[in-house]
Design a protein around this motif. Structure first.
Motif, PDB file in Angstrom:
ATOM      1  N   GLY A 105       6.758   2.949  10.309  1.00 20.31           N
ATOM      2  CA  GLY A 105       7.211   3.960   9.270  1.00 20.31           C
ATOM      3  C   GLY A 105       8.376   3.166   8.143  1.00 20.31           C
ATOM      4  N   SER A 106       9.356   3.926   7.983  1.00 20.19           N
ATOM      5  CA  SER A 106      10.310   3.205   7.149  1.00 20.19           C
ATOM      6  C   SER A 106      11.569   3.837   7.352  1.00 20.19           C
ATOM      7  CB  SER A 106       9.994   3.544   5.612  1.00 20.19           C
ATOM      8  OG  SER A 106       9.836   4.879   5.372  1.00 20.19           O
ATOM      9  N   ALA A 107      12.925   3.205   6.918  1.00 23.69           N
ATOM     10  CA  ALA A 107      14.269   3.704   6.981  1.00 23.69           C
ATOM     11  C   ALA A 107      15.254   2.680   6.282  1.00 23.69           C
ATOM     12  CB  ALA A 107      14.605   3.718   8.396  1.00 23.69           C
ATOM     13  N   ALA A 108      16.098   3.280   5.616  1.00 23.18           N
ATOM     14  CA  ALA A 108      16.917   2.462   4.625  1.00 23.18           C
ATOM     15  C   ALA A 108      16.330   1.381   3.915  1.00 23.18           C
ATOM     16  CB  ALA A 108      17.709   1.728   5.806  1.00 23.18           C
ATOM     17  N   GLY A 109      15.254   1.877   3.402  1.00 19.40           N
ATOM     18  CA  GLY A 109      14.409   0.975   2.308  1.00 19.40           C
ATOM     19  C   GLY A 109      13.672  -0.059   2.881  1.00 19.40           C
ATOM     20  N   ALA A 126       8.904 -11.403  -0.992  1.00 18.15           N
ATOM     21  CA  ALA A 126      10.128 -11.874  -1.847  1.00 18.15           C
ATOM     22  C   ALA A 126       9.772 -11.244  -3.305  1.00 18.15           C
ATOM     23  CB  ALA A 126       9.839 -13.381  -2.057  1.00 18.15           C
ATOM     24  N   GLY A 127      10.708 -10.867  -3.937  1.00 23.48           N
ATOM     25  CA  GLY A 127      11.014 -10.361  -5.206  1.00 23.48           C
ATOM     26  C   GLY A 127      10.804  -8.813  -5.281  1.00 23.48           C
ATOM     27  N   PHE A 128      10.771  -8.252  -4.091  1.00 25.63           N
ATOM     28  CA  PHE A 128      10.692  -6.768  -3.920  1.00 25.63           C
ATOM     29  C   PHE A 128      12.058  -6.189  -3.459  1.00 25.63           C
ATOM     30  CE2 PHE A 128       6.310  -8.208  -4.279  1.00 25.63           C
ATOM     31  CZ  PHE A 128       5.727  -7.130  -5.029  1.00 25.63           C
ATOM     32  N   SER A 129      12.457  -4.844  -3.933  1.00 23.80           N
ATOM     33  CA  SER A 129      13.652  -4.467  -3.460  1.00 23.80           C
ATOM     34  C   SER A 129      13.322  -3.627  -2.472  1.00 23.80           C
ATOM     35  CB  SER A 129      14.172  -3.342  -4.563  1.00 23.80           C
ATOM     36  OG  SER A 129      13.063  -2.586  -4.903  1.00 23.80           O
ATOM     37  N   GLY A 130      12.201  -3.262  -1.897  1.00 20.67           N
ATOM     38  CA  GLY A 130      12.038  -2.412  -0.499  1.00 20.67           C
ATOM     39  C   GLY A 130      10.679  -2.318  -0.074  1.00 20.67           C
ATOM     40  N   ALA A 131      10.598  -1.682   0.886  1.00 23.00           N
ATOM     41  CA  ALA A 131       9.327  -1.535   1.483  1.00 23.00           C
ATOM     42  C   ALA A 131       9.098  -0.279   2.515  1.00 23.00           C
ATOM     43  CB  ALA A 131       8.583  -2.892   2.188  1.00 23.00           C
ATOM     44  N   ALA A 132       7.709   0.004   2.614  1.00 21.85           N
ATOM     45  CA  ALA A 132       7.576   1.180   3.938  1.00 21.85           C
ATOM     46  C   ALA A 132       6.205   0.917   4.389  1.00 21.85           C
ATOM     47  CB  ALA A 132       7.553   2.591   2.926  1.00 21.85           C
ATOM     48  N   ALA A 133       6.190   1.014   5.724  1.00 21.53           N
ATOM     49  CA  ALA A 133       4.896   0.944   6.452  1.00 21.53           C
ATOM     50  C   ALA A 133       4.236   2.353   6.331  1.00 21.53           C
ATOM     51  CB  ALA A 133       5.018   0.454   7.846  1.00 21.53           C
ATOM     52  N   GLU A 134       2.730   2.383   6.152  1.00 23.96           N
ATOM     53  CA  GLU A 134       2.103   3.492   6.317  1.00 23.96           C
ATOM     54  C   GLU A 134       1.169   3.599   7.285  1.00 23.96           C
ATOM     55  OE1 GLU A 134       2.342   6.171   4.292  1.00 23.96           O
ATOM     56  OE2 GLU A 134       3.683   5.310   3.080  1.00 23.96           O
ATOM     57  N   GLY A 135       0.641   2.438   7.808  1.00 27.29           N
ATOM     58  CA  GLY A 135      -0.458   2.515   8.793  1.00 27.29           C
ATOM     59  C   GLY A 135      -0.567   1.310   9.464  1.00 27.29           C
ATOM     60  N   VAL A 136      -1.199   1.336  10.947  1.00 25.22           N
ATOM     61  CA  VAL A 136      -1.260   0.319  11.746  1.00 25.22           C
ATOM     62  C   VAL A 136      -2.551   0.392  12.445  1.00 25.22           C
ATOM     63  CG1 VAL A 136       0.190   1.344  13.444  1.00 25.22           C
ATOM     64  CG2 VAL A 136      -0.147  -1.214  13.745  1.00 25.22           C
ATOM     65  N   ASN A 137      -3.317  -0.626  12.830  1.00 24.55           N
ATOM     66  CA  ASN A 137      -4.678  -0.585  13.444  1.00 24.55           C
ATOM     67  C   ASN A 137      -4.341  -1.150  14.896  1.00 24.55           C
ATOM     68  OD1 ASN A 137      -4.692  -3.425  13.191  1.00 24.55           O
ATOM     69  ND2 ASN A 137      -6.375  -3.173  11.873  1.00 24.55           N
TER      70      ASN A 137
END
Length: 302
Positions: A105-109, A126-137
């Motif tokens: 999932g995601s939290a705190a960016g 690198a070069g991105f301000s944040g991220a969020a996970a959507e799926g896992v196999n």
């Protein structure tokens, strides 16, 4: 949807009336909601993901003074809860879980996953301000999106699909997708295929096409007739669940894409939330107020 000291199990986690649509060979069955235990200090909760093996993931929450809400990620196996806590003191969003019990999932960016009974951050490309996970196999490959705010889209961010390989190597940005607009990864199949929404311009908020991406190659899915915007919800064994709209955000209709990428519309559905390996899917139909498993066969596109 929740009740005191319980979390509603996956079939009842969606608000409103649900319908289940089975593959043609599946026999009809009866679905009934069941209830899962929560820690004593979390009186409410919800399930947001199922692992196809009888386990679930989601969160429990408690309303504190001033109506602030404290949420903690949860994992359920055999009805027993594992409290995964928060991340960096921030309420987490839980989006998926696999059979090995990895919750993402995601939290705190940050994109997050569970390991060793706690939540940890995945590396932001690198070069991105944040991220969020959507799926896992079940292999442990995780997909999600990295965010950035280029000068031409400020203050709105754009998303770039990213894969975190199970082997722990550096995150990989998905290539081979359209270079115009931007894109969002939504789900990952067991063979590593990723469901991606494509948004036509960099400031778009709604997708107009779905793609299936694998190993640098993307295949565009056909939209049902009359589609203006589309949402991808789930991907399993080559089948896709989601919904389409004749105008952005209004009058949605559920849609399923078979393993050949051909779309169909389950009768009466406003959206299709998920699809499993056998082709059974669960969706929402406004006003029906009834549950059914294996109730009908998707009809051809209108």
């Amino acid at each position: 949807m929740s009740t005191k000291h319980t979390a509603v199990a996956a079939v009842a986690a969606l608000a409103g009336a649900l319908i289940a649509v089975a593959a043609p060979a599946a026999s009809a069955a009866t679905c009934a909601p069941s209830y899962l235990a929560l820690p004593a200090d979390l009186p409410d909760g919800a399930v947001t993901a199922a692992d196809s093996g009888g386990g679930y993931a989601g969160y429990g929450w408690a309303v504190k003074s001033g109506w602030s809400i404290t949420m903690r990620a949860m994992r359920w196996v055999d009805g027993q809860a594992t409290d995964l806590g928060r991340f960096g003191g921030v309420n987490p969003a839980v989006t998926d879980v696999n059979r090995q019990g990895t919750v993402v999932g995601s939290a705190a960016g940050r994109a997050i996953r569970s390991r060793g009974g706690a939540l940890e951050a995945l590396p932001t490309p690198a070069g991105f301000s944040g991220a969020a996970a959507e799926g896992v196999n079940d292999n442990g490959d995780i997909v999600g999106n990295a965010s950035s705010t280029p000068p031409d889209t400020a203050p709105h961010s754009i998303s770039t699909p990213v894969l975190w390989p199970a082997n722990g190597s550096a995150p990989v940005l998905l290539t081979g997708l359209p270079t115009t607009g931007h894109a969002r990864a939504k789900a990952i199949d067991q063979d590593g295929t990723v469901l991606v929404e494509h948004l036509p311009t960099r400031d778009s908020g709604s997708a107009t096409a779905l793609y299936l991406w694998k190993a640098g190659t993307a295949r565009k899915l056909a939209n049902p007739s009359g589609t203006v915007t589309v949402r991808g919800r789930d991907l399993s064994n080559g089948r896709v669940a989601g919904e389409t709209y004749p105008a952005s955000g209004y009058d949605g209709k559920g849609a399923l894409w078979n393993q050949d990428g051909v779309p169909s519309r389950p009768a009466g559905s406003a959206y299709v939330h998920s699809v499993n390996r056998a082709g059974q899917s669960v969706g929402w139909s406004e006003g029906t107020g009834t549950w059914a498993c294996g109730g009908s066969t998707p009809r051809p596109p209108r």
